[in-house]
Design an enzyme around this catalytic site. Structure first.
Site, PDB file in Angstrom:
ATOM      1  N   GLU A 288    -100.263  47.666  16.215  1.00 52.93           N
ATOM      2  CA  GLU A 288    -100.594  48.997  16.754  1.00 52.93           C
ATOM      3  C   GLU A 288    -100.613  50.078  15.687  1.00 52.93           C
ATOM      4  O   GLU A 288    -101.453  50.974  15.711  1.00 52.93           O
ATOM      5  CB  GLU A 288     -99.601  49.400  17.850  1.00 52.93           C
ATOM      6  CG  GLU A 288     -99.877  48.790  19.221  1.00 52.93           C
ATOM      7  CD  GLU A 288     -99.460  47.348  19.318  1.00 52.93           C
ATOM      8  OE1 GLU A 288     -98.788  46.855  18.380  1.00 52.93           O
ATOM      9  OE2 GLU A 288     -99.790  46.704  20.330  1.00 52.93           O
TER      10      GLU A 288
ATOM     11  N   HIS B 189     -93.013  47.424  30.304  1.00 52.11           N
ATOM     12  CA  HIS B 189     -94.459  47.420  30.503  1.00 52.11           C
ATOM     13  C   HIS B 189     -94.888  48.363  31.614  1.00 52.11           C
ATOM     14  O   HIS B 189     -95.971  48.223  32.159  1.00 52.11           O
ATOM     15  CB  HIS B 189     -94.936  46.004  30.857  1.00 52.11           C
ATOM     16  CG  HIS B 189     -95.187  45.134  29.659  1.00 52.11           C
ATOM     17  ND1 HIS B 189     -94.276  44.985  28.648  1.00 52.11           N
ATOM     18  CD2 HIS B 189     -96.256  44.388  29.307  1.00 52.11           C
ATOM     19  CE1 HIS B 189     -94.765  44.171  27.731  1.00 52.11           C
ATOM     20  NE2 HIS B 189     -95.963  43.791  28.096  1.00 52.11           N
TER      21      HIS B 189
END
Lengths: 306, 324
Positions: free
Chosen positions: B59, B128
């Protein structure tokens, strides 16, 4: 190199006078790398690096006056006084900074290289970083992506043996030969003497040639030494005062001078003239910075957004 | 007018964006996989690998490379598969993308769009299911969009692509199937312009992203009790449309701010604080706030649902603060 050296020495003095504030990381001793490497590039190649960036900026052609003005926080500085020592930028010369987060410049370097590949330009991105950065995740992410995507990027590690105050033997397994890490990413790597400006130039020229041909990234570890502390705030308690002598460190500027004299490239007189010109340039830069105004309060809100 | 779901609106927006050669899309599984949320399905075949770039799971370098490309004059769209993973890249977002223009005093721009998926409710458990748009909305130099409908998603994305600033575009994971009408003619929605999704005179409900729809449910329930709620969908958090909110509060005198993320430190605090600073005399009671419960998101479905704001909690908050 001499210009950088004298510029940095002037910065040190101005810092002690309280005219440069915050953090000041001097490049003294490492000049051969910036000069040797950047002189091997084309003017429109990208250069990006870390917070010890004055040498890189000057080697890339930044006007010492506006660099010094920036360090003194003046409105005439390269960032209008809003960036400071660690954030020198010169967009026209493709000097992309000056970054204060260790390793933070590396993903950005990948982006610069990606952009030249995308635009089908044969530009090279030269990414400087230190031995401290090689343990950041972003170092590894960047090397990996650059290799997998064959980005036109030259990774140039300035290994001065110290990540701030921590010796590389204590932070990196294989800290005396970090370039070997590159092979884990299938990137050809070499180690060179970073105190030898001609050697640096030769090695970087070779690497840049390969990269420009589309052969993918290259990695150069330039061993060097910084004579001063990590920053002006550093009392250097972590190393012996005579360490440079013990290690047999050769001043890169003296080395080049001796070389030029020995091989009749330049005489004492000519070198003295160059030295005088450099002093004049640096004095001019300091004067310009001191005479320049501070930014207005309105500058607070400018350029937060485009 | 064409009816489409939110996913289709974003896909349409991306297709339009790719008409500009300077635009490319970079992210994890956006190409061969077709996108984790199927937004870029078919794009790899249509636009090719040079413009639809599958990345490793990195990322930080995804965002950083987006920053670098933007500095060099391209207009990249990077995808962070979910906002939960944005934490791995938060240095690049907050310290680099957001600040390079200021630190260079305008020498550089970072025209970077960071698309990401936010929110919970799918039983994906604590790491998540989060929504961090409020954190990013605190950062000068960033802009943050939180569309709740296909119309808003398309309009805001068009504005985002024209914007030379780094933008976090947060699509809610449970809203991709939301249906809505989208004009066939070109339109754009500027950032900092809220949308009154339902007009009313009795109470103001301020919300964004999926909570806009929860707010509309609460409004329907309030109508049965004879109360007309005005539902304001902020659409963007940075900048956010203070004037529309204040105008509504001055009219209704009662307001509840609804937000999915944890109540503590939520953006609802920012909004509530602004309302009481600037419309204090127009309030019939304290500004009510409904947010996610201050717990990591539980996996169990019943627990999870109870941790996320629902219309009952909105009704209760209004009753507690305003006696209605």
């Amino acid at each position: 190199m001499l210009l950088i050296r004298r510029f940095e020495e002037a910065c040190g003095r101005l810092y002690m006078q309280g005219k440069i504030r915050g953090f000041l990381h001097l490049y003294i001793g490492e000049e051969a790398i910036a000069v040797g490497a950047i002189s091997a590039l084309r003017p429109d190649d990208y250069v990006i690096g870390h917070y010890r960036d004055h040498g890189h900026a000057i080697a890339k052609g930044m006007d010492p006056k506006i660099a010094m003005a920036e360090l003194c926080g003046k409105s005439t500085g390269s960032s209008g006084g809003k960036g400071g020592s660690m954030h020198l930028f010169d967009v026209e010369r493709h000097f992309m900074g000056g970054h204060a987060i260790v390793g933070g410049q590396m993903p950005i370097a990948a982006g610069l290289a990606l952009s030249s590949k995308y635009k089908k330009e044969d530009l090279v991105t030269l990414c400087f970083f230190g031995d401290g950065a090689v343990n950041q995740g972003e170092f590894h992410e960047t090397l990996n992506l650059a290799s997998v995507w064959k980005l036109p990027i030259l990774f140039l590690l300035e290994n001065n043996l110290y990540g701030m105050g921590t010796h590389v033997d204590r932070t990196h397994a294989g800290g005396r030969h970090i370039y070997e890490v590159a092979s884990a990413y299938d990137i050809p790597g070499v180690q060179i003497d970073g105190m030898d400006v001609l050697g640096v130039n030769e090695c970087v020229s070779e690497a840049v040639k390969s990269i420009r041909k589309g052969e993918g990234p290259r990695f150069i570890e330039a061993m060097c030494y910084r004579y001063r502390g990590h920053s002006m705030a550093d009392p250097t308690m972590y190393r012996e005062r005579d360490e440079a002598q013990e290690l047999g460190i050769k001043d890169p500027i003296d080395s080049l001078k001796n070389f030029m004299i020995q091989f009749d490239v330049a005489g004492e007189e000519e070198l003295a003239k160059i030295a005088a010109k450099v002093d004049e340039q640096v004095n001019e830069a300091v004067q310009f910075a001191e005479d320049s105004p501070a930014p207005d309060m309105d500058a607070m809100y400018t350029n937060v957004y485009a | 007018m064409t009816e489409m779901i939110l996913r289709e609106a974003v896909t349409k927006a991306l297709r339009e964006a790719l008409e500009d050669d300077r635009v490319f899309i970079m992210g994890e599984d956006i190409g061969a996989y077709g996108g984790a949320y199927a937004v870029t399905r078919g794009f790899l075949d249509e636009f090719g690998p040079e413009r639809i770039m599958d990345t490793p799971i990195s990322e930080s370098v995804i965002v950083g490379a987006g920053v670098g490309s933007a500095l060099a004059g391209l207009r990249p769209i990077v995808e962070l598969m979910t906002i939960n993973f944005s934490l791995v890249a938060i240095d690049q977002i907050v310290n680099h993308a957001a600040k390079l223009r200021y630190m260079s005093d305008g020498q550089f721009s970072v025209p970077l769009v960071i698309r990401t998926v936010t929110g919970g409710g799918g039983q994906l458990a604590a790491t998540h299911s989060q929504s961090f748009e409020n954190w990013y909305a605190s950062v000068p130099g960033l802009k943050v969009a939180v569309p709740a409908t296909p119309y808003d998603a398309l309009g805001l994305f068009r504005a985002a692509m024209k914007d030379d600033n780094p933008i976090l575009f947060a699509e809610h994971s449970l809203l991709y199937g939301m249906r809505g009408e989208v004009p066939d003619e070109w339109y754009e929605i500027p950032f900092g312009q809220a949308d009154i999704k339902r007009k009313g005179n009795d109470v103001t409900i301020v919300a964004y992203s999926r909570m806009t729809h929860v707010a509309l449910q609460a409004a329907a329930m309030l109508e049965e009790k004879g109360r007309q709620a005005e539902v304001i969908d902020l659409r963007t958090l940075r900048p956010w449309d203070k004037e529309t909110v204040l105008e509504s509060v001055r009219k209704t005198n009662r307001v509840v701010v609804v937000e999915e993320t944890w109540k503590t430190g939520g953006f609802s605090g920012e909004i509530a604080s602004t309302i009481q600073e600037e419309a204090f005399d127009d309030l019939d009671g304290p500004v009510a706030r409904v947010g996610g419960l201050d717990v990591p998101a539980p996996y169990n479905g019943t627990l999870e649902a109870a941790a996320i704001p629902n219309s009952e909690r909105i009704i209760k908050a209004l009753s507690d603060n305003y006696g209605i």
